[in-house]
Design a protein around this motif. Sequence first.
Motif, PDB file in Angstrom:
ATOM      1  N   GLN A  17       0.859  -1.187   0.000  1.00 32.11           N
ATOM      2  CA  GLN A  17       0.000   0.000   0.000  1.00 32.11           C
ATOM      3  C   GLN A  17       0.892   1.233   0.000  1.00 32.11           C
ATOM      4  OE1 GLN A  17      -2.326  -0.704   3.525  1.00 32.11           O
ATOM      5  NE2 GLN A  17      -0.799   0.204   4.874  1.00 32.11           N
ATOM      6  N   PRO A  18       0.390   2.381  -0.476  1.00 32.58           N
ATOM      7  CA  PRO A  18       1.222   3.578  -0.550  1.00 32.58           C
ATOM      8  C   PRO A  18       1.715   4.020   0.826  1.00 32.58           C
ATOM      9  CG  PRO A  18      -0.758   3.827  -1.879  1.00 32.58           C
ATOM     10  CD  PRO A  18      -0.955   2.585  -1.068  1.00 32.58           C
ATOM     11  N   GLY A  23       6.403  15.449   1.669  1.00 32.71           N
ATOM     12  CA  GLY A  23       6.597  15.830   0.278  1.00 32.71           C
ATOM     13  C   GLY A  23       6.475  14.718  -0.734  1.00 32.71           C
ATOM     14  N   TYR A  24       6.267  13.471  -0.313  1.00 29.89           N
ATOM     15  CA  TYR A  24       6.229  12.349  -1.245  1.00 29.89           C
ATOM     16  C   TYR A  24       5.190  11.319  -0.808  1.00 29.89           C
ATOM     17  CZ  TYR A  24      10.874  14.030  -2.694  1.00 29.89           C
ATOM     18  OH  TYR A  24      11.923  14.797  -3.136  1.00 29.89           O
ATOM     19  N   THR A  25       4.588  10.674  -1.804  1.00 27.99           N
ATOM     20  CA  THR A  25       3.820   9.463  -1.572  1.00 27.99           C
ATOM     21  C   THR A  25       4.448   8.368  -2.413  1.00 27.99           C
ATOM     22  OG1 THR A  25       1.765  10.670  -1.126  1.00 27.99           O
ATOM     23  CG2 THR A  25       1.562   8.353  -1.744  1.00 27.99           C
ATOM     24  N   LEU A  26       4.890   7.309  -1.768  1.00 30.94           N
ATOM     25  CA  LEU A  26       5.656   6.250  -2.419  1.00 30.94           C
ATOM     26  C   LEU A  26       4.769   5.039  -2.651  1.00 30.94           C
ATOM     27  CD1 LEU A  26       8.832   6.542  -0.146  1.00 30.94           C
ATOM     28  CD2 LEU A  26       8.338   7.775  -2.269  1.00 30.94           C
ATOM     29  N   LEU A 305       6.779  -4.196   1.068  1.00 28.38           N
ATOM     30  CA  LEU A 305       6.620  -4.772  -0.260  1.00 28.38           C
ATOM     31  C   LEU A 305       5.460  -5.756  -0.330  1.00 28.38           C
ATOM     32  CD1 LEU A 305      10.342  -5.545  -1.169  1.00 28.38           C
ATOM     33  CD2 LEU A 305       9.038  -3.440  -1.593  1.00 28.38           C
ATOM     34  N   ALA A 306       4.834  -5.805  -1.494  1.00 30.33           N
ATOM     35  CA  ALA A 306       3.803  -6.811  -1.738  1.00 30.33           C
ATOM     36  C   ALA A 306       4.419  -8.198  -1.842  1.00 30.33           C
ATOM     37  CB  ALA A 306       3.027  -6.469  -3.013  1.00 30.33           C
ATOM     38  N   ALA A 307       5.656  -8.291  -2.339  1.00 33.71           N
ATOM     39  CA  ALA A 307       6.388  -9.556  -2.430  1.00 33.71           C
ATOM     40  C   ALA A 307       7.876  -9.234  -2.372  1.00 33.71           C
ATOM     41  CB  ALA A 307       6.052 -10.292  -3.728  1.00 33.71           C
TER      42      ALA A 307
END
Length: 335
Positions: A17-18, A23-26, A305-307
Amino acid sequence: MAEIRMSVDIERWPFAQPVRITGYTLTDAPVVLVTLTDGIHTGRGEASGVYYHRETPQSMAVQLEALRGAVEAGITRDALIRAMPAGGARNALDAALWDLEAQRSGMPAWRLAGLAAPAPLRTTFTLGVDAPAALAATVARMPHARAIKLKLDGDVADLDRVLAVRRARPDVDLYVDANQGWSAAQLRRLLPPLAQAGVKLIEQPLPVGADAALREIDHTVPIAADEAFIDLADLPALRGKYDVVNIKLDKCGGLTRGLELARAARSAGFGVMVGCMGGSSLAMAPAALLGQCCDLVDLDAPTFLAADRAFAVQYDEGFLTCPSALWGGGSLATL
């Protein structure tokens, strides 16, 4: 000695998920992967680069290709420091050289580095900027975490975020990271309640270049330099402003330099922590080796991480270990 071949690949590792920081959305971790082989042995290294220095996998790949001749001619890690500036490209190549040397010699990287056999490391688990209630609910679902780091962004909810997490988890060690998002006035206002809430460290509260005020502020909570600390030349300017330095291999350009920085920072009177940018478990393994020399470890990037890679870092009851097959020829096997 057998001829070395280098391959350079670009990968993207999506987040589950984000994650929001100042200042950032990763949404994912783009990385460069360096693989060195002599036809028998293989060494790998991964780096995300430093996003606020405008490093990308593509720019790092260009740097690496420019050095291909020297690499395939057998460049050493010490020569690499002279040949390439600090940053993600050098980190990825440095890690691959360590891994290849471990495979060729049959000795784990920790022994090559002159370190004791590694022990599991307690790591912080990082939460991105979110509403206080959402953060409280998240940490309540993290009974394994023994240390939590909150990302804060300078808005009026920052203190509420900290207090909500503290109420939900009164048992954890709590750290905060403003990523240069506060003013000196905000820091002065927040320090007393953060100290009362038991916050153990404030990471990079003020912008780089606007942090002279730290000399005039009572450090009731220790303050760590992250964006303000890249390499050896930065240490003198940090005296009187920071108590701790955050070494990230993507910033300083690899484990070889990171070990040198840890020794120099401690000799200069600073506490030492190891952190990370994004990335998979492969990026964490050399950083975890550096973590054996540090007071604080913040190496939870793969948990976003998702994976992950095969032979991933193991997170158990707030501690991390790296399987021997991941990197460094058994350098981080569980004891």
